[in-house]
Design a protein around this motif. Structure first.
Motif, PDB file in Angstrom:
ATOM      1  N   LYS A 103       0.825  -1.208   0.000  1.00 30.02           N
ATOM      2  CA  LYS A 103       0.000   0.000   0.000  1.00 30.02           C
ATOM      3  C   LYS A 103       0.862   1.263   0.000  1.00 30.02           C
ATOM      4  N   ARG A 104       0.391   2.274  -0.710  1.00 32.21           N
ATOM      5  CA  ARG A 104       1.120   3.537  -0.809  1.00 32.21           C
ATOM      6  C   ARG A 104       1.269   4.217   0.551  1.00 32.21           C
ATOM      7  N   THR A 105       0.228   4.147   1.365  1.00 31.06           N
ATOM      8  CA  THR A 105       0.273   4.785   2.676  1.00 31.06           C
ATOM      9  C   THR A 105       1.335   4.143   3.558  1.00 31.06           C
ATOM     10  N   MET A 106       1.352   2.831   3.578  1.00 32.68           N
ATOM     11  CA  MET A 106       2.351   2.129   4.388  1.00 32.68           C
ATOM     12  C   MET A 106       3.754   2.405   3.873  1.00 32.68           C
ATOM     13  N   PHE A 107       3.880   2.506   2.564  1.00 32.76           N
ATOM     14  CA  PHE A 107       5.161   2.837   1.950  1.00 32.76           C
ATOM     15  C   PHE A 107       5.648   4.200   2.441  1.00 32.76           C
ATOM     16  N   ALA A 108       4.769   5.192   2.445  1.00 23.97           N
ATOM     17  CA  ALA A 108       5.139   6.536   2.899  1.00 23.97           C
ATOM     18  C   ALA A 108       5.528   6.519   4.373  1.00 23.97           C
ATOM     19  N   ILE A 109       4.790   5.780   5.186  1.00 21.50           N
ATOM     20  CA  ILE A 109       5.100   5.694   6.611  1.00 21.50           C
ATOM     21  C   ILE A 109       6.466   5.059   6.824  1.00 21.50           C
ATOM     22  N   ARG A 110       6.728   3.959   6.138  1.00 20.41           N
ATOM     23  CA  ARG A 110       8.024   3.283   6.278  1.00 20.41           C
ATOM     24  C   ARG A 110       9.172   4.192   5.842  1.00 20.41           C
TER      25      ARG A 110
END
Length: 63
Positions: A42-49
């Motif tokens: 997911k893009r959101t999880m990618f940004a968080i990581r």
């Protein structure tokens, strides 16, 4: 990292491509490779990581 910051801002692949002057397919491939490296889908999880790892900062997102 420009792609990552723009993803974190909520931009679409098409908008990122226009902003960076590259093809949308190139953006899609860069982001797929980066998500694979972080083992996220997911893009959101990618940004968080990316934020947690220090690849991007809140300043990159808010500018």
């Amino acid at each position: 990292m420009d792609c990552v910051a723009l993803v974190a801002r909520g931009e679409t692949d098409w908008k990122i491509a226009k902003t960076l002057g590259i093809g949308a397919e190139t953006v899609t491939e860069h982001l797929k490779t980066a998500r694979d490296r972080y083992s996220v889908t997911k893009r959101t999880m990618f940004a968080i990581r990316a934020l947690v790892d220090g690849a991007i900062s809140f300043t990159d997102i808010l500018c």
